[in-house]
Scaffold this motif. Structure first.
Motif, PDB file in Angstrom:
ATOM      1  N   ASN A  18       0.831  -1.196   0.000  1.00 23.59           N
ATOM      2  CA  ASN A  18       0.000   0.000   0.000  1.00 23.59           C
ATOM      3  C   ASN A  18       0.871   1.253   0.000  1.00 23.59           C
ATOM      4  OD1 ASN A  18      -1.880   1.998   0.359  1.00 23.59           O
ATOM      5  ND2 ASN A  18      -2.674   1.217   2.308  1.00 23.59           N
ATOM      6  N   HIS A  19       0.710   2.086  -1.019  1.00 21.44           N
ATOM      7  CA  HIS A  19       1.482   3.326  -1.090  1.00 21.44           C
ATOM      8  C   HIS A  19       0.840   4.461  -0.298  1.00 21.44           C
ATOM      9  CE1 HIS A  19       4.266   2.438  -4.768  1.00 21.44           C
ATOM     10  NE2 HIS A  19       4.300   1.497  -3.851  1.00 21.44           N
ATOM     11  N   GLN A  20      -0.210   4.152   0.435  1.00 23.58           N
ATOM     12  CA  GLN A  20      -0.781   5.115   1.378  1.00 23.58           C
ATOM     13  C   GLN A  20      -0.398   4.756   2.815  1.00 23.58           C
ATOM     14  OE1 GLN A  20      -2.409   7.752   0.055  1.00 23.58           O
ATOM     15  NE2 GLN A  20      -1.954   6.787  -1.913  1.00 23.58           N
ATOM     16  N   SER A  21       0.503   3.811   2.961  1.00 19.08           N
ATOM     17  CA  SER A  21       0.849   3.280   4.279  1.00 19.08           C
ATOM     18  C   SER A  21       1.902   4.137   4.984  1.00 19.08           C
ATOM     19  CB  SER A  21       1.392   1.860   4.132  1.00 19.08           C
ATOM     20  OG  SER A  21       2.636   1.890   3.434  1.00 19.08           O
ATOM     21  N   TYR A  32       5.270   3.617   3.481  1.00 13.43           N
ATOM     22  CA  TYR A  32       5.547   4.467   2.329  1.00 13.43           C
ATOM     23  C   TYR A  32       5.981   5.865   2.771  1.00 13.43           C
ATOM     24  CZ  TYR A  32       5.256   6.182  -2.447  1.00 13.43           C
ATOM     25  OH  TYR A  32       5.581   6.705  -3.678  1.00 13.43           O
TER      26      TYR A  32
END
Length: 196
Positions: free
Chosen positions: A11-14, A17
């Motif tokens: 997840n690149h919203q994590s 990240y």
């Protein structure tokens, strides 16, 4: 200094990240860093599955042409940054699958005939940046420091990497997790890190 960043989170919203962004931004301010490469294992669709049979043998894994690009990255790097969450007390299966394949005999170490191998990745340094839902003291008090033992002793020391640093952040799903403070620590580390 060449820096390889190995990022492992789907997840690149994590928060992982967010740590990745701080690594990249801090690195840009570090005059010791000549170049940086990013390997996003999920985006890369790296296959963590080990497959061996009569024609594909484990002892030949160090020369598998499908993995040559990743071997070249590890050889190129002076400093390796691993960014990942702690799930069930250890790194994600995706990262462990990468480790299983990349840190192979004949590439990362050689058998010496004795009790200890000959590490072939000497002179490199590593930092592991990990986050977890549980409290920071949980791995130490409840799991006998299993995560750090796994990474430092069972992996990095085995292949000759002696300089290993950990940022093991707990309480990261809590509003009291001090996220900005921890992101700032990672940023400052990358801004000043050297391999010396």
């Amino acid at each position: 200094m060449n820096v390889l960043v190995i990022y492992t989170h789907p997840n690149h919203q994590s928060l992982s990240y967010a740590f990745l962004k701080q690594v990249l931004e801090g690195s840009k301010k570090n005059n010791n860093i000549a170049d940086i490469q990013l390997l996003d294992l999920y985006k890369e669709q790296f296959d963590p599955l080990l497959v061996f049979d009569e024609t594909k043998r484990r002892r030949d894994m160090h020369k598998d042409p499908a993995l040559d690009k990743y071997r070249q990255q590890l050889l190129w790097a002076d400093h390796i940054v691993f960014i990942y969450p702690i799930w069930w007390g250890r790194p994600p299966a995706m990262l462990l699958g990468y480790i299983d394949q990349m840190f192979a005999a004949g590439f990362a170490y050689r058998d010496t005939g004795g009790h200890l191998p000959g590490g072939l990745l000497q002179g490199k340094s590593v930092v592991c940046i990990s986050s977890m839902k549980g409290p920071t003291f949980y791995p130490l008090l409840w799991l006998n420091n299993a995560h750090k033992v796994l990474m430092r002793r069972a992996l990095f020391s085995y292949v000759g990497i002696k300089k290993v640093k950990f940022f093991e952040f707990g309480n990261m799903e809590s509003p009291k997790g001090q996220h900005q403070k921890k992101l700032g620590r990672v940023h400052r580390y990358m801004q000043h890190v050297t391999t010396g």
